[in-house]
Write a protein that holds these residues in place. Sequence first.
Motif, mmCIF file in Angstrom:
data_model
loop_
_atom_site.group_PDB
_atom_site.id
_atom_site.type_symbol
_atom_site.label_atom_id
_atom_site.label_comp_id
_atom_site.label_asym_id
_atom_site.label_seq_id
_atom_site.Cartn_x
_atom_site.Cartn_y
_atom_site.Cartn_z
ATOM 1 N N ILE A 1 -1.487 14.545 -5.969
ATOM 2 C CA ILE A 1 -0.568 13.622 -6.656
ATOM 3 C C ILE A 1 -1.120 12.195 -6.634
ATOM 4 C CG2 ILE A 1 1.712 12.538 -6.491
ATOM 5 C CD1 ILE A 1 2.775 15.277 -5.585
ATOM 6 N N ALA A 2 -1.622 11.758 -5.476
ATOM 7 C CA ALA A 2 -2.185 10.404 -5.378
ATOM 8 C C ALA A 2 -3.388 10.251 -6.304
ATOM 9 C CB ALA A 2 -2.579 10.101 -3.933
ATOM 10 N N ASN A 3 -4.219 11.261 -6.375
ATOM 11 C CA ASN A 3 -5.401 11.206 -7.234
ATOM 12 C C ASN A 3 -5.010 11.183 -8.711
ATOM 13 O OD1 ASN A 3 -8.160 11.093 -7.649
ATOM 14 N ND2 ASN A 3 -8.344 13.322 -7.787
ATOM 15 N N SER A 4 -4.003 11.974 -9.095
ATOM 16 C CA SER A 4 -3.587 11.981 -10.497
ATOM 17 C C SER A 4 -2.944 10.652 -10.882
ATOM 18 C CB SER A 4 -2.639 13.146 -10.777
ATOM 19 O OG SER A 4 -1.435 12.974 -10.082
ATOM 20 N N ARG A 5 -2.173 10.030 -9.971
ATOM 21 C CA ARG A 5 -1.586 8.713 -10.246
ATOM 22 C C ARG A 5 -2.679 7.658 -10.398
ATOM 23 N NH1 ARG A 5 3.683 8.304 -6.266
ATOM 24 N NH2 ARG A 5 4.935 9.834 -7.383
ATOM 25 N N LYS A 6 -3.685 7.746 -9.550
ATOM 26 C CA LYS A 6 -4.796 6.789 -9.630
ATOM 27 C C LYS A 6 -5.515 6.940 -10.964
ATOM 28 C CE LYS A 6 -9.164 5.679 -7.556
ATOM 29 N NZ LYS A 6 -10.208 6.150 -6.678
ATOM 30 N N ASN A 7 -5.776 8.177 -11.380
ATOM 31 C CA ASN A 7 -6.455 8.411 -12.655
ATOM 32 C C ASN A 7 -5.598 7.949 -13.828
ATOM 33 O OD1 ASN A 7 -8.675 9.481 -11.401
ATOM 34 N ND2 ASN A 7 -7.999 11.612 -11.638
ATOM 35 N N ARG A 8 -4.275 8.131 -13.733
ATOM 36 C CA ARG A 8 -3.381 7.684 -14.790
ATOM 37 C C ARG A 8 -3.388 6.159 -14.880
ATOM 38 N NH1 ARG A 8 2.192 8.921 -13.552
ATOM 39 N NH2 ARG A 8 1.328 10.929 -12.954
ATOM 40 N N ARG A 9 -3.322 5.474 -13.736
ATOM 41 C CA ARG A 9 -3.360 4.006 -13.739
ATOM 42 C C ARG A 9 -4.680 3.492 -14.306
ATOM 43 N NH1 ARG A 9 -2.701 2.931 -8.125
ATOM 44 N NH2 ARG A 9 -1.175 4.510 -7.678
ATOM 45 N N ASP B 1 -4.566 3.934 -18.003
ATOM 46 C CA ASP B 1 -3.647 2.943 -18.593
ATOM 47 C C ASP B 1 -4.299 1.579 -18.683
ATOM 48 O OD1 ASP B 1 -1.717 4.859 -18.903
ATOM 49 O OD2 ASP B 1 -0.534 4.245 -17.131
#
Length: 149
Positions: free
Chosen positions: A132-140, A143
């Motif tokens: 989850i942390a990795n996917s949020r980082k990739n999304r940010r 963006d």
Amino acid sequence: MRKAVFILMLILCIAINVFTLWLILPDFFFPKRSVYVTKQDDYIVEIVKEYFRIEYDISKIVYQQSFPNGYSLDIYDVVGETDKEFDDTLSVAESNEIQEYFLNLKPDSSKYLRLLEAELIIEFFVITVIIIANSRKNRRKSDTEQKAQ
């Protein structure tokens, strides 16, 4: 660097799980069945006491199937110490009755089974948090790249 740490963590988790499974393996092949004696007049306790000529009060009997056929009994006294370990491969009526009684009991659960369950839950939780942390980082990151364009 983070990928290497993640892979190292997965390898470590797998190694710990394999070791715990190795500890559990004997209980799957030779399950133990225990009887905790609350009344000394139980019929199986009387049969065991008579068959093995035991003169003391019994608090617990642990049964384990033996190879090739037969069984072993660990018999605990009231204090809780193992006084006798009996092996029986004879085919006499009392012996068959003892074995039949214990074979119909539910096997004890392995003492390491709860440990394996806890390990798997913790590993699942940690891996989920990392993903989850990795996917949020990739999304940010994506963006910010889209805003820059």
